[in-house]
Design an enzyme around this catalytic site. Structure first.
Site, short mmCIF file in Angstrom:
data_model
loop_
_atom_site.label_atom_id
_atom_site.label_comp_id
_atom_site.label_asym_id
_atom_site.label_seq_id
_atom_site.Cartn_x
_atom_site.Cartn_y
_atom_site.Cartn_z
N ASP A 51 0.87 118.57 76.17
CA ASP A 51 0.45 119.88 76.67
C ASP A 51 0.24 119.82 78.18
O ASP A 51 -0.56 119.03 78.67
CB ASP A 51 -0.85 120.30 75.97
CG ASP A 51 -1.35 121.65 76.44
OD1 ASP A 51 -0.99 122.66 75.80
OD2 ASP A 51 -2.09 121.71 77.45
N TYR A 56 -1.10 122.53 86.53
CA TYR A 56 -1.53 121.13 86.48
C TYR A 56 -0.61 120.30 87.37
O TYR A 56 0.57 120.64 87.53
CB TYR A 56 -1.44 120.54 85.07
CG TYR A 56 -2.22 121.25 83.98
CD1 TYR A 56 -3.19 122.21 84.26
CD2 TYR A 56 -1.97 120.94 82.65
CE1 TYR A 56 -3.87 122.84 83.24
CE2 TYR A 56 -2.66 121.57 81.62
CZ TYR A 56 -3.60 122.52 81.91
OH TYR A 56 -4.27 123.14 80.90
N ASN A 265 -7.45 106.68 78.50
CA ASN A 265 -7.97 105.36 78.14
C ASN A 265 -7.32 104.92 76.82
O ASN A 265 -7.39 105.62 75.82
CB ASN A 265 -9.49 105.46 77.98
CG ASN A 265 -10.13 104.18 77.48
OD1 ASN A 265 -9.98 103.82 76.32
ND2 ASN A 265 -10.84 103.50 78.36
N ARG A 268 -9.47 104.90 73.61
CA ARG A 268 -9.86 106.23 73.13
C ARG A 268 -8.65 107.03 72.65
O ARG A 268 -8.75 107.84 71.73
CB ARG A 268 -10.63 106.98 74.22
CG ARG A 268 -12.03 106.41 74.43
CD ARG A 268 -12.92 107.37 75.20
NE ARG A 268 -12.53 107.50 76.59
CZ ARG A 268 -12.97 106.73 77.57
NH1 ARG A 268 -13.81 105.74 77.30
NH2 ARG A 268 -12.58 106.92 78.82
#
Length: 320
Positions: A51, A56, A265, A268
């Protein structure tokens, strides 16, 4: 080497297009130096939905990472991926929609998107820069912009079209004249902002509900720590031997909602996919149901006495 996870998908409306229910978000200012490596690692882990948005800084590096993934054989073809981008406010005018999408495609080196979303239900004059000036805010021609979005799909520039940050009332305006229904409404949703009424509306209209900020977007301008500091979630996480983030993401997923996670990360990133082989119990769901609600992404920037939304109540049509 971490195992590759097979992420479940949902079929978007009557399009026949399937979208992975867990996506990889790419919003970050400035973008980290290891972004492309993070995307490649995400693909290795099983992420297939990426996404981004024209506002961005990640469109071009995402495209470069996709090219590299193909070169390395991590994917056999671009068709294995689901790529979402968004129309920014300075391009949210009927005559600017198609050129804006073509620019996003050029940035990423792609021939088509899988989903293209109107980023926010307001416009800024094309010359507007950040920080936003109140005098640059304009109302959106919902019908005209949506017709241009429909043309994007007809031209094959995107497989599906949708919206982001739209309330039920604003969706009604789109639906009143739409020839192609919005496939997706991507909005803020997490255990602290559950969006029950809007979810029900979207379900009734056949619009897939997609969640950003499942962990509260800590560290962003609009984020907060109310999810990550929630005692109810902490207790459930401890009892289940899971991280709080996993509880929050699993909760969103268990509502039948797709979720855009965001972490560069590696640990994660892997953890965020470890949500499919266990469930929250009815008792745990009930506890989460009782959590006090708070909207994090409020959009105060776009509230102006002379603009289309004079108060936050107007902007969110009471959904606040």
């Amino acid at each position: 080497m971490a195992k590759t996870v097979s992420i479940p998908s949902v079929t978007l409306g009557s399009t026949g297009i399937t979208m992975p229910l867990v996506g990889f978000g790419t919003v970050e200012y400035p973008l980290c130096e290891w972004f492309k490596d993070a995307v490649l690692h995400a693909i290795k882990l099983g992420y297939r939905h990426f996404d981004t948005a024209s506002t961005y800084p990640s469109e071009q590096p995402l495209g470069e990472a996709i090219t590299e993934a193909l070169r390395l054989g991590l994917i056999k073809s671009r068709d294995e991926l689901f790529i979402t981008s968004k129309l920014w406010l300075t391009d949210s005018f009927p005559d600017r929609v198609i050129p804006a999408l073509k620019k996003s495609l050029k940035n990423m080196g792609l021939e088509y998107l899988d989903c293209y979303l109107i980023h926010f239900p307001v416009c800024l004059i094309p010359e507007a820069t950040y920080p936003v000036k109140k005098e640059d805010i304009r109302p959106m021609d919902f019908e005209g912009v949506w017709a241009a979005m429909e043309e994007c799909q007809k031209l094959g520039l995107t497989k599906t079209i949708g919206v982001s940050n739209f309330t039920a009332k604003k969706l009604e305006r789109i639906l009143a004249t739409a020839k192609i229904l919005p496939a997706v409404n991507q909005v803020e949703m997490n255990p602290v902002w559950q969006q029950k009424k809007l979810r029900q509306f979207c379900e009734e209209k056949g619009i897939h509900f997609s969640a950003f900020s499942p962990l509260g977007a800590v560290g962003t301008d609009w984020g907060h720590n109310r999810v990550m500091e929630c005692e109810v979630l902490k207790e459930i996480a401890k009892a289940k031997g899971k991280s709080l983030a996993q509880i929050a993401i699993r909760w969103v997923y268990q509502q039948g909602v797709s979720v855009i996670t965001k972490s560069f990360n590696k640990q994660r990133m892997e953890e965020n996919l470890d949500i499919f082989d266990w469930k929250l119990t009815p008792e745990e769901l009930h506890k989460i149901d009782q959590i006090p609600q708070y909207r994090g992404s409020r959009g105060e920037t776009f509230v102006s006495e002379n603009g289309p939304y004079k108060t936050l109540e107007e902007m969110w049509d009471g959904e606040i």
